[in-house]
Write a protein that holds these residues in place. Structure first.
Motif, mmCIF file in Angstrom:
data_model
loop_
_atom_site.group_PDB
_atom_site.id
_atom_site.type_symbol
_atom_site.label_atom_id
_atom_site.label_comp_id
_atom_site.label_asym_id
_atom_site.label_seq_id
_atom_site.Cartn_x
_atom_site.Cartn_y
_atom_site.Cartn_z
ATOM 1 N N ALA A 1 -4.071 7.636 -1.739
ATOM 2 C CA ALA A 1 -3.611 6.310 -1.330
ATOM 3 C C ALA A 1 -4.051 5.261 -2.349
ATOM 4 O O ALA A 1 -5.164 5.325 -2.882
ATOM 5 C CB ALA A 1 -4.157 5.964 0.054
ATOM 6 N N PHE A 2 -3.198 4.309 -2.596
ATOM 7 C CA PHE A 2 -3.512 3.198 -3.501
ATOM 8 C C PHE A 2 -2.826 1.946 -2.973
ATOM 9 O O PHE A 2 -1.915 2.013 -2.141
ATOM 10 C CB PHE A 2 -3.043 3.500 -4.929
ATOM 11 N N ALA B 1 -9.572 10.823 -10.701
ATOM 12 C CA ALA B 1 -9.126 9.440 -10.474
ATOM 13 C C ALA B 1 -7.795 9.227 -11.186
ATOM 14 O O ALA B 1 -7.510 9.866 -12.214
ATOM 15 C CB ALA B 1 -10.163 8.436 -10.980
ATOM 16 N N LEU B 2 -7.018 8.328 -10.620
ATOM 17 C CA LEU B 2 -5.762 7.974 -11.277
ATOM 18 C C LEU B 2 -6.051 7.205 -12.564
ATOM 19 O O LEU B 2 -7.172 6.743 -12.801
ATOM 20 C CB LEU B 2 -4.905 7.134 -10.332
ATOM 21 N N ILE B 3 -5.050 7.044 -13.373
ATOM 22 C CA ILE B 3 -5.211 6.418 -14.685
ATOM 23 C C ILE B 3 -4.561 5.032 -14.682
ATOM 24 O O ILE B 3 -3.420 4.869 -14.229
ATOM 25 C CB ILE B 3 -4.577 7.282 -15.791
ATOM 26 N N GLY B 4 -5.309 4.052 -15.202
ATOM 27 C CA GLY B 4 -4.728 2.725 -15.415
ATOM 28 C C GLY B 4 -5.316 1.650 -14.530
ATOM 29 O O GLY B 4 -5.771 1.914 -13.408
ATOM 30 N N ASP B 5 -5.291 0.419 -15.057
ATOM 31 C CA ASP B 5 -5.695 -0.769 -14.316
ATOM 32 C C ASP B 5 -4.621 -1.835 -14.546
ATOM 33 O O ASP B 5 -4.513 -2.402 -15.628
ATOM 34 C CB ASP B 5 -7.058 -1.268 -14.793
ATOM 35 N N SER C 1 6.414 11.420 -2.783
ATOM 36 C CA SER C 1 6.231 10.355 -3.779
ATOM 37 C C SER C 1 6.032 9.024 -3.068
ATOM 38 O O SER C 1 6.526 8.815 -1.949
ATOM 39 C CB SER C 1 7.441 10.278 -4.709
ATOM 40 N N PRO C 2 5.333 8.089 -3.699
ATOM 41 C CA PRO C 2 5.139 6.771 -3.066
ATOM 42 C C PRO C 2 6.443 5.990 -3.027
ATOM 43 O O PRO C 2 7.297 6.111 -3.919
ATOM 44 C CB PRO C 2 4.102 6.100 -3.958
ATOM 45 N N VAL C 3 6.596 5.190 -1.992
ATOM 46 C CA VAL C 3 7.783 4.342 -1.840
ATOM 47 C C VAL C 3 7.513 3.014 -2.537
ATOM 48 O O VAL C 3 6.568 2.298 -2.187
ATOM 49 C CB VAL C 3 8.112 4.128 -0.357
ATOM 50 N N MET C 4 8.350 2.661 -3.505
ATOM 51 C CA MET C 4 8.150 1.457 -4.315
ATOM 52 C C MET C 4 9.196 0.378 -4.040
ATOM 53 O O MET C 4 9.345 -0.554 -4.825
ATOM 54 C CB MET C 4 8.204 1.832 -5.801
ATOM 55 N N SER D 1 0.871 -1.189 0.000
ATOM 56 C CA SER D 1 0.000 0.000 0.000
ATOM 57 C C SER D 1 0.899 1.227 0.000
ATOM 58 O O SER D 1 1.888 1.286 0.740
ATOM 59 C CB SER D 1 -0.931 0.010 1.217
ATOM 60 N N GLY D 2 0.569 2.177 -0.864
ATOM 61 C CA GLY D 2 1.387 3.380 -0.986
ATOM 62 C C GLY D 2 0.544 4.642 -0.987
ATOM 63 O O GLY D 2 -0.690 4.594 -1.070
#
Length: 260
Positions: free
Chosen positions: A36-37, A62-66, A162-165, A14-15
């Motif tokens: 959050a996603f 909304a964010l883009i992409g699935d 930025s999200p931590v990946m 979760s980021g």
């Protein structure tokens, strides 16, 4: 163990990213927009609100992409690989005789190992591409482009966090490590099937049987038997005995006539 690390680092992710929109009218600004996603990364279902810098009105974006297909495929392969490894370990330890019976166990194990090796390669490659797309879709600079307020030069839009990946990057690494592990295990399972040992012994057995059959065929005994018997001392003595039997036959009538 490697399969656990693979699906845990991906399935449990979760980021969050944070954006800031500073409007020309400070009262309309929002300096902390949290988005959050999480897994399975259906980003088009992740909604958030942002100011429009046009009064108090806010817009829902909304964010883009699935990217759920590649992520779920990767996690599914990891879970099934873990379950099969666990079941195989139990069979190896407690049911070794059943495993080797009729060579069915090693044969099934070999086929499953080859299939999982291929699936690990495919799923890891698909998830690596999916992760790359997730990073682009969750890039704060890309998300800011979705906001209408950020298209006006009088407003200032900045990425805050930025999200931590790192865990997702680790999942890809473990995916390829699982592929190497399973692909390397193909050789050891192949040796359990008996195909490897039988393939090595077959030429040797053929070479051993040919000389034996050649000698037993009687070629040496039939063609060279008499010379071999002539050279042996015992056979010469037998010829002499044969001569004695003839002389004995001749003396027999002589003695009989004397008695008469």
């Amino acid at each position: 163990l490697f399969a656990i690390f693979a699906f845990a680092t991906c399935g449990g992710y979760s980021g969050e990213l944070r954006l800031s929109v500073d409007c020309a009218n400070k009262s309309e600004s929002d300096l902390s927009i949290d988005i959050a996603f999480a897994y399975p990364f259906r980003l088009h279902q992740v909604n958030f609100e942002a100011p429009t810098c046009e009064g108090k009105r806010r817009e829902t974006l909304a964010l883009i992409g699935d990217f759920s297909s590649s992520a779920e495929f990767f996690v599914t392969i990891a879970v099934f690989a873990f379950l099969y490894s666990l079941a195989a370990t139990v069979v190896y330890i407690f049911f070794q005789n059943k495993y080797r019976e009729n060579n069915r166990g090693p044969l099934v194990d070999f086929i499953v190992t080859v299939v999982f090796s291929f699936l690990w390669l495919v799923s890891s490659s698909a998830w690596a591409k999916g992760l790359s797309d997730v990073k682009v879709a969750t890039d704060p600079d890309e998300v800011l482009l979705l906001m209408s307020a950020c298209k006006q030069q009088s407003n200032k839009c900045l990425p805050v966090r930025s999200p931590v990946m790192s865990s997702l990057n680790t999942s890809v690494v473990f995916g390829y490590l699982n592929f190497i592990l399973w692909a390397g295990n193909i050789w050891f399972v192949f040796k359990e099937t008996g195909w490897h040992s039988s393939g090595q012994r077959h030429p040797a057995d053929t070479m051993e049987k040919q000389p034996g059959g050649y000698n037993q065929g009687g070629y040496n005994q039939d063609s060279y038997g008499p010379p071999g018997g002539y050279n042996q001392p015992g056979s010469y003595g037998q010829v002499g005995e044969y001569g004695q039997s003839q002389s004995y036959g001749q003396s027999g009538p002589t003695s009989f006539s004397n008695q008469i």
